[in-house]
Design a protein around this motif. Structure first.
Motif, PDB file in Angstrom:
ATOM      1  N   PRO A 197      82.660  -8.840  30.901  1.00  0.00           N
ATOM      2  CA  PRO A 197      83.198  -8.564  32.238  1.00  0.00           C
ATOM      3  C   PRO A 197      82.870  -9.692  33.205  1.00  0.00           C
ATOM      4  O   PRO A 197      81.818 -10.330  33.107  1.00  0.00           O
ATOM      5  N   ALA A 198      83.789  -9.949  34.129  1.00  0.00           N
ATOM      6  CA  ALA A 198      83.527 -10.962  35.151  1.00  0.00           C
ATOM      7  C   ALA A 198      82.359 -10.529  36.032  1.00  0.00           C
ATOM      8  O   ALA A 198      81.563 -11.356  36.475  1.00  0.00           O
ATOM      9  N   ARG A 199      82.260  -9.226  36.274  1.00  0.00           N
ATOM     10  CA  ARG A 199      81.142  -8.680  37.037  1.00  0.00           C
ATOM     11  C   ARG A 199      80.972  -7.222  36.650  1.00  0.00           C
ATOM     12  O   ARG A 199      81.923  -6.559  36.205  1.00  0.00           O
ATOM     13  N   SER A 200      79.755  -6.724  36.782  1.00  0.00           N
ATOM     14  CA  SER A 200      79.492  -5.310  36.541  1.00  0.00           C
ATOM     15  C   SER A 200      79.154  -4.651  37.859  1.00  0.00           C
ATOM     16  O   SER A 200      78.468  -5.236  38.703  1.00  0.00           O
ATOM     17  N   ALA A 201      79.635  -3.453  38.027  1.00  0.00           N
ATOM     18  CA  ALA A 201      79.360  -2.697  39.252  1.00  0.00           C
ATOM     19  C   ALA A 201      79.197  -1.237  38.890  1.00  0.00           C
ATOM     20  O   ALA A 201      79.606  -0.788  37.809  1.00  0.00           O
ATOM     21  N   THR A 202      78.598  -0.492  39.781  1.00  0.00           N
ATOM     22  CA  THR A 202      78.504   0.948  39.582  1.00  0.00           C
ATOM     23  C   THR A 202      79.866   1.565  39.817  1.00  0.00           C
ATOM     24  O   THR A 202      80.516   1.288  40.835  1.00  0.00           O
ATOM     25  N   HIS A 203      80.318   2.376  38.890  1.00  0.00           N
ATOM     26  CA  HIS A 203      81.612   3.051  38.997  1.00  0.00           C
ATOM     27  C   HIS A 203      81.358   4.555  39.050  1.00  0.00           C
ATOM     28  O   HIS A 203      81.026   5.163  38.031  1.00  0.00           O
ATOM     29  N   ARG A 204      81.506   5.119  40.211  1.00  0.00           N
ATOM     30  CA  ARG A 204      81.160   6.529  40.385  1.00  0.00           C
ATOM     31  C   ARG A 204      82.060   7.461  39.588  1.00  0.00           C
ATOM     32  O   ARG A 204      81.699   8.615  39.357  1.00  0.00           O
ATOM     33  N   ASP A 205      83.218   6.976  39.184  1.00  0.00           N
ATOM     34  CA  ASP A 205      84.107   7.814  38.379  1.00  0.00           C
ATOM     35  C   ASP A 205      83.753   7.774  36.904  1.00  0.00           C
ATOM     36  O   ASP A 205      84.285   8.561  36.114  1.00  0.00           O
ATOM     37  N   ALA A 206      82.852   6.844  36.498  1.00  0.00           N
ATOM     38  CA  ALA A 206      82.617   6.638  35.068  1.00  0.00           C
ATOM     39  C   ALA A 206      81.159   6.735  34.655  1.00  0.00           C
ATOM     40  O   ALA A 206      80.884   6.882  33.459  1.00  0.00           O
ATOM     41  N   GLU A 207      80.216   6.644  35.587  1.00  0.00           N
ATOM     42  CA  GLU A 207      78.810   6.632  35.195  1.00  0.00           C
ATOM     43  C   GLU A 207      77.959   7.370  36.212  1.00  0.00           C
ATOM     44  O   GLU A 207      78.344   7.530  37.375  1.00  0.00           O
ATOM     45  N   PRO A 208      76.788   7.841  35.784  1.00  0.00           N
ATOM     46  CA  PRO A 208      75.930   8.614  36.681  1.00  0.00           C
ATOM     47  C   PRO A 208      75.344   7.755  37.807  1.00  0.00           C
ATOM     48  O   PRO A 208      75.059   6.576  37.624  1.00  0.00           O
ATOM     49  N   VAL A 209      75.192   8.388  38.953  1.00  0.00           N
ATOM     50  CA  VAL A 209      74.522   7.786  40.099  1.00  0.00           C
ATOM     51  C   VAL A 209      73.304   8.652  40.399  1.00  0.00           C
ATOM     52  O   VAL A 209      73.459   9.852  40.671  1.00  0.00           O
ATOM     53  N   PRO A 210      72.092   8.112  40.320  1.00  0.00           N
ATOM     54  CA  PRO A 210      70.890   8.950  40.457  1.00  0.00           C
ATOM     55  C   PRO A 210      70.879   9.822  41.707  1.00  0.00           C
ATOM     56  O   PRO A 210      70.471  10.981  41.652  1.00  0.00           O
ATOM     57  N   GLY A 211      71.347   9.286  42.815  1.00  0.00           N
ATOM     58  CA  GLY A 211      71.315  10.052  44.053  1.00  0.00           C
ATOM     59  C   GLY A 211      72.223  11.268  44.058  1.00  0.00           C
ATOM     60  O   GLY A 211      72.099  12.130  44.937  1.00  0.00           O
ATOM     61  N   GLN A 212      73.141  11.339  43.098  1.00  0.00           N
ATOM     62  CA  GLN A 212      74.066  12.477  43.047  1.00  0.00           C
ATOM     63  C   GLN A 212      73.606  13.584  42.112  1.00  0.00           C
ATOM     64  O   GLN A 212      74.220  14.654  42.063  1.00  0.00           O
ATOM     65  N   LEU A 213      72.526  13.345  41.352  1.00  0.00           N
ATOM     66  CA  LEU A 213      72.107  14.328  40.348  1.00  0.00           C
ATOM     67  C   LEU A 213      71.756  15.672  40.967  1.00  0.00           C
ATOM     68  O   LEU A 213      72.102  16.725  40.428  1.00  0.00           O
ATOM     69  N   GLY A 214      71.049  15.648  42.113  1.00  0.00           N
ATOM     70  CA  GLY A 214      70.662  16.903  42.741  1.00  0.00           C
ATOM     71  C   GLY A 214      71.853  17.761  43.105  1.00  0.00           C
ATOM     72  O   GLY A 214      71.878  18.968  42.845  1.00  0.00           O
ATOM     73  N   GLY A 215      72.868  17.135  43.701  1.00  0.00           N
ATOM     74  CA  GLY A 215      74.059  17.894  44.082  1.00  0.00           C
ATOM     75  C   GLY A 215      74.820  18.428  42.890  1.00  0.00           C
ATOM     76  O   GLY A 215      75.307  19.565  42.910  1.00  0.00           O
ATOM     77  N   VAL A 216      74.918  17.622  41.828  1.00  0.00           N
ATOM     78  CA  VAL A 216      75.622  18.066  40.620  1.00  0.00           C
ATOM     79  C   VAL A 216      74.882  19.233  39.971  1.00  0.00           C
ATOM     80  O   VAL A 216      75.502  20.219  39.540  1.00  0.00           O
ATOM     81  N   LEU A 217      73.551  19.153  39.904  1.00  0.00           N
ATOM     82  CA  LEU A 217      72.760  20.214  39.275  1.00  0.00           C
ATOM     83  C   LEU A 217      72.711  21.481  40.114  1.00  0.00           C
ATOM     84  O   LEU A 217      72.353  22.549  39.607  1.00  0.00           O
ATOM     85  N   ALA A 218      73.068  21.389  41.390  1.00  0.00           N
ATOM     86  CA  ALA A 218      73.090  22.573  42.254  1.00  0.00           C
ATOM     87  C   ALA A 218      74.463  23.243  42.296  1.00  0.00           C
ATOM     88  O   ALA A 218      74.605  24.316  42.887  1.00  0.00           O
ATOM     89  N   ASP A 219      75.451  22.626  41.674  1.00  0.00           N
ATOM     90  CA  ASP A 219      76.819  23.160  41.695  1.00  0.00           C
ATOM     91  C   ASP A 219      76.963  24.211  40.596  1.00  0.00           C
ATOM     92  O   ASP A 219      76.918  23.897  39.405  1.00  0.00           O
ATOM     93  N   THR A 220      77.139  25.458  40.978  1.00  0.00           N
ATOM     94  CA  THR A 220      77.155  26.554  39.991  1.00  0.00           C
ATOM     95  C   THR A 220      78.366  26.485  39.067  1.00  0.00           C
ATOM     96  O   THR A 220      78.279  26.879  37.900  1.00  0.00           O
ATOM     97  N   THR A 221      79.499  25.989  39.566  1.00  0.00           N
ATOM     98  CA  THR A 221      80.668  25.848  38.688  1.00  0.00           C
ATOM     99  C   THR A 221      80.405  24.810  37.607  1.00  0.00           C
ATOM    100  O   THR A 221      80.672  25.040  36.422  1.00  0.00           O
ATOM    101  N   LEU A 222      79.854  23.665  38.003  1.00  0.00           N
ATOM    102  CA  LEU A 222      79.533  22.636  37.015  1.00  0.00           C
ATOM    103  C   LEU A 222      78.480  23.130  36.034  1.00  0.00           C
ATOM    104  O   LEU A 222      78.558  22.846  34.832  1.00  0.00           O
ATOM    105  N   LEU A 223      77.495  23.879  36.509  1.00  0.00           N
ATOM    106  CA  LEU A 223      76.463  24.394  35.606  1.00  0.00           C
ATOM    107  C   LEU A 223      77.050  25.350  34.580  1.00  0.00           C
ATOM    108  O   LEU A 223      76.630  25.355  33.414  1.00  0.00           O
TER     109      LEU A 223
END
Length: 463
Positions: A197-223
C-alpha cells in the motif's frame, strides 16, 4: 428531483491493482482457512492413534485454534496499524506454519493441541481486512471484502470434501504438512501478488478502533448477534467431535465420507438462497433467525435420538449446513446494519472474536460430553446451544434496513466539520454521519429507499 437507489449502479469497476489485491488476499485467507478446516471431518477418526488421546483432549485439539484466534485477532490488527500490514501477516503465517509442523510430527494428543493453538495464534484476519481497505477505494471496497467472504465459505465446503480423501491418502499428519505448505504459499502470494500500500490508515469500516469497544460491547442488539455467531460455531465444532464416528458407525468407510459431504454441501448452498432473500429483501430477518434456530435444534435432536442411517444422517446434515451457511451470511449483514456509523469495523472485530470463542468452547464441551456421557450427549450439547440461540433470537429486534456508505471527502479544516455533518444529515435518507478526517471520508448510515444520491454528491463536492 430525488434520485433512487438504482443510481448506485454507477459504482466504478475495480482497477487492475485492486483486482490483484483482492484476489491475492482472498487466496491467502482461503488457504489458511482450508488448512484449519480440513481436519474437522477426519480428526476424530484418527486421533486414537495418538498417545494420551481421550475424547476430551480430541475435542480440545479440534477447537484449540479458536481460543488463540479469539484472543489475538484484534491485537494483531491493531499492531498492523503500528508496524505495517505485511509484517504482521508474514508473522502470522509463520506461526501458522510452525503450528502445522508441530501438529504434523506430533506423536501425542498434547502436541497436536499445542500445534493447533499455534495455528490459531497466526491470527491475521484483521490485518488482511485492513490491508484490503488500504489497497481499495471506498467506492469498491465492499466488493473486495465480499471476495474474501466468499473465499472463506468455499474453503469450508472444500475442506469437508477434501479432508476425508486426503485423510485416507496421506493421513492426518500429511494434512498438517499440507497445511504448512499452504502457509508458505500464502507468503508467496503476499510477496508476489499483493501490492504494497502507498499508505496505511485506520479504516473504521474495516478494522477495530479501541475507543469504540465500550460502545459496541454496550449495544444489546450487537451482543445478541454476537451470541448468535458464538452459539452457531459452538454447535458446529462440537458436531465434528463425533459426526465422523457416526458416519463410520452407519457403515461408511472414512475415505468415502466425502460422498455424503459433497451432495449435502451443494444442496445446502441452493437451499439457503430463498431464506437469504427473505431476510435481506423481504424484511423477515427475525423470522429467518427463529426458524433457523428451531431447525438447528431439531436436527441435532435427530442426531441424538434417531437410529444410525446414512440417509437420515445426510438429511440432518443438509439441514445443519443450510442453517450454518444461512446464518454465516445473514448475521454479519445484520451486524453491519446494527453498528453505528463509523463503528462497523469494531463491531465486526468483536463479532469475529465471539465466533472463534464459540469454536473453542464447542470443541471443549463436545469432547467433555463425549467423554462423560457418550456420543449422543454431544449432539444434545449442540441442541441445547441452538435452543439458547432461539431464546436470544426471540428477544432480538432486528436493525432497520440501513446500509453503510462511505463518502469520500476532500481535505477539510476542523472548523468546517460541524457544518458539513449537519448538511449531510439534512440529505433525505441519511440517518447517521461520522466524519473521519484522518481517512478523508464520511461514514454514513443511509436508507436506500429514500436517499437522494444527487444531493448527497453535491454536498460532498462542496465540502
Amino acid at each position: 428531483m430525488s434520485r433512487s437507489a438504482p443510481g448506485r449502479a454507477e459504482i466504478p469497476p475495480l482497477t487492475a491493482l485492486e483486482r490483484r489485491a483482492a484476489a491475492g488476499l482472498a487466496g491467502i485467507f482461503a488457504l489458511r482457512m482450508l488448512g484449519l478446516f480440513m481436519i474437522l471431518p477426519v480428526f476424530a477418526l484418527y486421533a486414537h492413534d495418538l498417545a494420551g488421546a481421550t475424547p476430551l483432549l480430541v475435542g480440545l485439539a479440534i477447537g484449540a485454534y479458536g481460543l488463540t484466534q479469539a484472543l489475538l485477532q484484534i491485537p494483531f490488527g491493531l499492531l498492523s496499524d503500528r508496524i505495517g500490514r505485511k509484517p504482521v501477516i508474514y508473522a502470522g503465517l509463520v506461526l501458522f506454519a510452525l503450528g502445522s509442523v508441530i501438529a504434523a510430527v506430533a506423536d501425542s494428543i498434547h502436541w497436536v493441541i499445542i500445534g493447533r493453538a499455534l495455528q490459531g495464534s497466526g491470527a491475521v484476519a484483521a490485518a488482511i481486512i485492513a490491508l484490503t481497505a488500504d489497497l481499495t477505494r471506498e467506492t469498491v471496497r465492499t466488493r473486495a471484502m465480499a471476495a474474501i467472504g466468499i473465499s472463506v465459505a468455499l474453503s469450508f465446503a472444500a475442506a469437508l470434501v477434501l479432508g476425508p480423501v486426503l485423510g485416507e491418502l496421506i493421513g492426518v499428519s500429511g494434512i498438517f504438512w499440507l497445511t504448512g505448505a499452504f502457509a508458505l504459499l500464502g507468503m508467496l502470494l503476499l510477496a508476489r501478488v499483493v501490492p504494497a500500500p502507498a499508505r496505511s490508515a485506520t479504516h473504521r469500516d474495516a478494522e477495530p478502533v479501541p475507543g469504540q469497544l465500550g460502545g459496541v460491547l454496550a449495544d444489546t442488539t450487537l451482543l445478541r448477534l454476537d451470541a448468535g455467531i458464538f452459539l452457531l460455531h459452538l454447535t458446529m465444532v462440537s458436531l465434528f467431535v463425533v459426526l465422523p464416528l457416526s458416519l463410520a458407525e452407519a457403515g461408511l468407510p472414512a475415505a468415502d465420507h466425502w460422498q455424503v459431504y459433497l451432495p449435502v454441501v451443494l444442496a445446502a448452498i441452493v437451499l439457503m438462497v430463498p431464506f437469504i432473500i427473505a431476510a435481506e429483501r423481504a424484511g423477515r430477518a427475525r423470522g429467518v433467525l427463529l426458524g433457523s434456530a428451531a431447525a438447528l435444534a431439531a436436527a441435532l435432536l435427530g442426531f441424538a435420538l434417531a437410529p444410525s442411517s446414512l440417509w437420515l444422517l445426510a438429511l440432518l446434515l443438509t439441514v445443519m449446513f443450510t442453517v450454518f451457511n444461512l446464518l454465516e451470511a445473514v448475521l454479519p449483514s445484520l451486524v453491519s446494519k446494527a453498528a453505528g456509523a463509523g463503528a462497523k469495523g469494531t463491531a465486526m472485530g468483536v463479532f469475529a472474536s465471539a465466533q472463534f470463542t464459540g469454536a473453542f468452547l464447542g470443541g471443549v464441551l463436545g469432547g467433555l460430553a463425549h467423554e462423560r456421557f457418550g456420543p449422543g450427549a454431544v449432539y444434545l450439547v449442540g441442541a441445547g446451544a441452538a435452543l439458547v440461540w432461539l431464546a436470544v433470537a426471540w428477544t432480538l429486534r432486528p436493525p432497520g434496513q440501513l446500509a453503510t456508505h462511505l463518502l469520500p471527502l476532500g481535505a477539510l479544516p476542523a472548523a468546517a466539520l460541524p457544518a458539513l455533518r449537519e448538511r449531510l444529515l439534512a440529505v433525505p435518507g441519511v440517518e447517521e454521519a461520522v466524519i473521519a478526517v484522518d481517512e478523508g471520508v464520511a461514514h454514513l448510515k443511509v436508507d436506500n429507499r429514500r436517499i437522494d444520491w444527487a444531493r448527497l454528491s453535491a454536498v460532498a463536492a462542496g465540502s
